[in-house]
Design a protein around this motif. Structure first.
Motif, short mmCIF file in Angstrom:
data_model
loop_
_atom_site.label_atom_id
_atom_site.label_comp_id
_atom_site.label_asym_id
_atom_site.label_seq_id
_atom_site.Cartn_x
_atom_site.Cartn_y
_atom_site.Cartn_z
N ALA A 47 0.83 -1.20 0.00
CA ALA A 47 0.00 0.00 0.00
C ALA A 47 0.87 1.25 0.00
CB ALA A 47 -0.93 0.00 1.22
N VAL A 48 1.97 1.23 0.76
CA VAL A 48 2.89 2.35 0.76
C VAL A 48 3.56 2.49 -0.61
CG1 VAL A 48 5.01 3.28 1.77
CG2 VAL A 48 3.29 2.21 3.24
N VAL A 49 3.97 1.36 -1.21
CA VAL A 49 4.57 1.38 -2.55
C VAL A 49 3.61 2.02 -3.55
CG1 VAL A 49 5.17 -0.15 -4.48
CG2 VAL A 49 6.16 -0.54 -2.22
N ASP A 50 2.34 1.61 -3.53
CA ASP A 50 1.36 2.17 -4.45
C ASP A 50 1.19 3.67 -4.22
OD1 ASP A 50 0.96 -0.29 -5.62
OD2 ASP A 50 -0.85 -0.75 -4.48
N GLY A 51 1.20 4.06 -2.94
CA GLY A 51 1.05 5.48 -2.62
C GLY A 51 2.22 6.31 -3.14
N LEU A 52 3.42 5.78 -3.04
CA LEU A 52 4.59 6.49 -3.54
C LEU A 52 4.53 6.65 -5.06
CD1 LEU A 52 7.33 4.81 -1.33
CD2 LEU A 52 6.78 7.25 -1.36
N TRP A 53 4.13 5.58 -5.73
CA TRP A 53 4.00 5.63 -7.19
C TRP A 53 3.00 6.71 -7.58
CZ3 TRP A 53 5.05 4.70 -12.11
CH2 TRP A 53 4.03 4.54 -13.05
N ARG A 54 1.85 6.75 -6.92
CA ARG A 54 0.84 7.75 -7.27
C ARG A 54 1.31 9.16 -6.92
NH1 ARG A 54 -2.77 3.76 -5.04
NH2 ARG A 54 -2.72 4.91 -3.08
N ALA A 55 1.97 9.31 -5.77
CA ALA A 55 2.42 10.64 -5.35
C ALA A 55 3.43 11.22 -6.35
CB ALA A 55 3.04 10.57 -3.96
N TYR A 56 4.30 10.36 -6.89
CA TYR A 56 5.26 10.85 -7.87
C TYR A 56 4.58 11.07 -9.22
CZ TYR A 56 10.03 11.52 -9.66
OH TYR A 56 11.19 12.04 -10.18
N ALA A 57 3.65 10.21 -9.58
CA ALA A 57 2.91 10.36 -10.84
C ALA A 57 2.13 11.66 -10.85
CB ALA A 57 1.98 9.18 -11.05
N ASP A 58 1.66 12.11 -9.69
CA ASP A 58 0.89 13.35 -9.61
C ASP A 58 1.72 14.56 -10.02
OD1 ASP A 58 -1.34 12.00 -8.76
OD2 ASP A 58 -1.07 12.49 -6.64
N ARG A 59 3.04 14.44 -10.02
CA ARG A 59 3.91 15.56 -10.42
C ARG A 59 4.03 15.67 -11.94
NH1 ARG A 59 3.46 14.64 -4.98
NH2 ARG A 59 4.69 16.18 -3.82
N ALA A 60 3.49 14.74 -12.68
CA ALA A 60 3.66 14.73 -14.13
C ALA A 60 2.96 15.91 -14.77
CB ALA A 60 3.12 13.43 -14.71
N PRO A 61 3.63 16.64 -15.66
CA PRO A 61 2.95 17.67 -16.44
C PRO A 61 1.84 17.06 -17.29
CG PRO A 61 5.35 17.87 -16.63
CD PRO A 61 5.08 16.55 -15.97
N ALA A 62 0.83 17.85 -17.60
CA ALA A 62 -0.29 17.37 -18.41
C ALA A 62 0.22 16.79 -19.72
CB ALA A 62 -1.27 18.50 -18.68
N GLY A 63 -0.32 15.64 -20.09
CA GLY A 63 0.04 15.00 -21.35
C GLY A 63 1.29 14.15 -21.30
N THR A 64 1.89 13.97 -20.13
CA THR A 64 3.10 13.16 -20.02
C THR A 64 2.79 11.69 -20.32
OG1 THR A 64 4.07 14.61 -18.36
CG2 THR A 64 4.93 12.38 -18.46
N PRO A 65 3.50 11.06 -21.26
CA PRO A 65 3.29 9.62 -21.48
C PRO A 65 3.65 8.83 -20.22
CG PRO A 65 4.55 10.60 -23.28
CD PRO A 65 4.49 11.63 -22.19
N VAL A 66 2.86 7.81 -19.92
CA VAL A 66 3.09 6.95 -18.77
C VAL A 66 3.34 5.54 -19.29
CG1 VAL A 66 2.13 5.99 -16.64
CG2 VAL A 66 1.65 8.37 -17.28
N MET A 67 4.44 4.93 -18.84
CA MET A 67 4.83 3.60 -19.31
C MET A 67 5.17 2.72 -18.12
SD MET A 67 7.39 4.60 -22.48
CE MET A 67 6.85 5.73 -23.78
N ALA A 68 4.78 1.45 -18.18
CA ALA A 68 5.13 0.47 -17.16
C ALA A 68 5.71 -0.76 -17.85
CB ALA A 68 3.91 0.08 -16.33
N PHE A 69 6.78 -1.31 -17.28
CA PHE A 69 7.50 -2.41 -17.90
C PHE A 69 7.72 -3.55 -16.92
CE2 PHE A 69 8.99 1.59 -19.79
CZ PHE A 69 8.72 1.38 -21.12
N GLY A 70 7.90 -4.74 -17.48
CA GLY A 70 8.29 -5.88 -16.68
C GLY A 70 9.79 -5.88 -16.44
N PRO A 71 10.34 -7.01 -15.97
CA PRO A 71 11.75 -7.03 -15.57
C PRO A 71 12.73 -7.36 -16.69
CG PRO A 71 10.71 -9.09 -14.97
CD PRO A 71 9.62 -8.23 -15.57
#
Length: 305
Positions: A37-61
């Motif tokens: 839950a803390v990990v998810d919160g950190l991801w969202r908190a940093y994502a909230d800093r993205a300027p409008a229109g910023t591409p978002v990408m997630a990758f495997g290992p």
């Protein structure tokens, strides 16, 4: 200020609270629900800093081995690399493999390179996707599972972990402005979460004699700035960095500016597990008792005032 007095105490507290689930080898612990839950919160908190229109990408290992080689990582950090092997044999080889497994003998000789490696940094997944000419400076937000072969009893130094970061591709001026601006943004983010952080020049763990010269040049140039936290009483621990690469990745992957010159790149991010552990060490193992502003910033449900 951290509530722990050493690696062993921190590891024991994290496991006792169910945040880390012991693995068979150092650096591959599992995670409990509050930790995630803390990990998810950190991801969202940093994502909230993205300027409008910023591409978002997630990758495997995983990353293609040829693309990985193009990053120059095997040349600079061979001690950290993880290469993936697979079985391509037929029935005779399978029978021999089973025989060695049942006899307790080494069975790894039946496997061969797959053409994939484990990715050591999230940003390496981004650069190949921008080969060609950039229409304008671009910033991408991304995260992935990563691997670095540096097992340790220190619970913040994991073999398998997640990094989330912003990656910038643009001009020399826009890349340097990004590195400086996002270093300050990260400091502000962590201070808002109650962490005692500071920034300083740093260098990567380049391998060998040539690597020592590269590290000295990197340190002198200020291309890498790390953010550290007051986690242990005898030293500070890096949790984040902001880095300028100049044209290194643009030259490797053919990323050009409209005038035909190579693009400059930079990245700014953090190891999510490291920051989560720093928060637990700072605010306590009971997430429900964390300060209300921290819980709200990480969207951890009912706030404690």
């Amino acid at each position: 200020m951290s509530l722990v007095d050493g690696e062993s105490a921190l590891r024991g507290a994290l496991r006792g609270a169910g945040h880390l689930l012991p693995g068979a080898r150092p650096g591959i612990d599992g995670h409990g629900p509050e930790f995630e839950a803390v990990v998810d919160g950190l991801w969202r908190a940093y994502a909230d800093r993205a300027p409008a229109g910023t591409p978002v990408m997630a990758f495997g290992p995983l990353i293609d081995a040829a693309q990985f080689t193009a990053t120059d990582y095997p040349r600079s950090f061979p001690q950290l690399v993880g290469e993936v092997e697979v079985f391509r044999g037929g029935d005779p080889e399978h029978r021999a493999l089973i025989g060695d497994v049942d006899a307790g003998r080494d069975w790894t000789g039946y496997f061969e390179p797959s053409g994939m490696t484990l990715v050591p940094a999230t940003c390496q997944n981004v650069y190949p996707r921008y080969a060609g000419t950039l229409e304008a400076p671009t910033t991408v937000f991304c995260r992935s599972w990563c691997f670095r072969h540096e097992p340790s009893e220190d619970p913040v130094r994991m073999v398998a972990f997640r990094i989330c970061e912003y990656v910038h591709l643009g001009t020399p001026d826009s890349a340097e402005a990004f590195r400086a601006d996002w270093l300050e943004l990260l400091l502000d983010l962590f201070r808002g979460l109650g962490l005692d952080v500071a920034a300083d020049r740093a260098n990567d763990p380049f391998f060998g004699r040539v690597g020592r010269m590269l590290a000295a040049n990197q340190l002198q140039s200020g291309m890498k700035n790390e953010i550290s936290v007051d986690l242990y009483p005898d030293r500070r621990t890096a949790i984040s960095s902001s880095n300028a690469h100049r044209t290194h990745f643009a030259d490797s992957f053919g990323i050009r500016l409209p005038d035909g010159g190579p693009a400059h790149t930079a990245c700014a991010g953090f190891g999510i597990e490291r920051v989560a552990i720093a928060l637990l060490a700072t605010h306590g193992m009971a997430v429900a008792d964390w300060p209300g502003p921290v819980r709200r910033a990480l969207r951890l449900g009912r706030e404690t005032v």
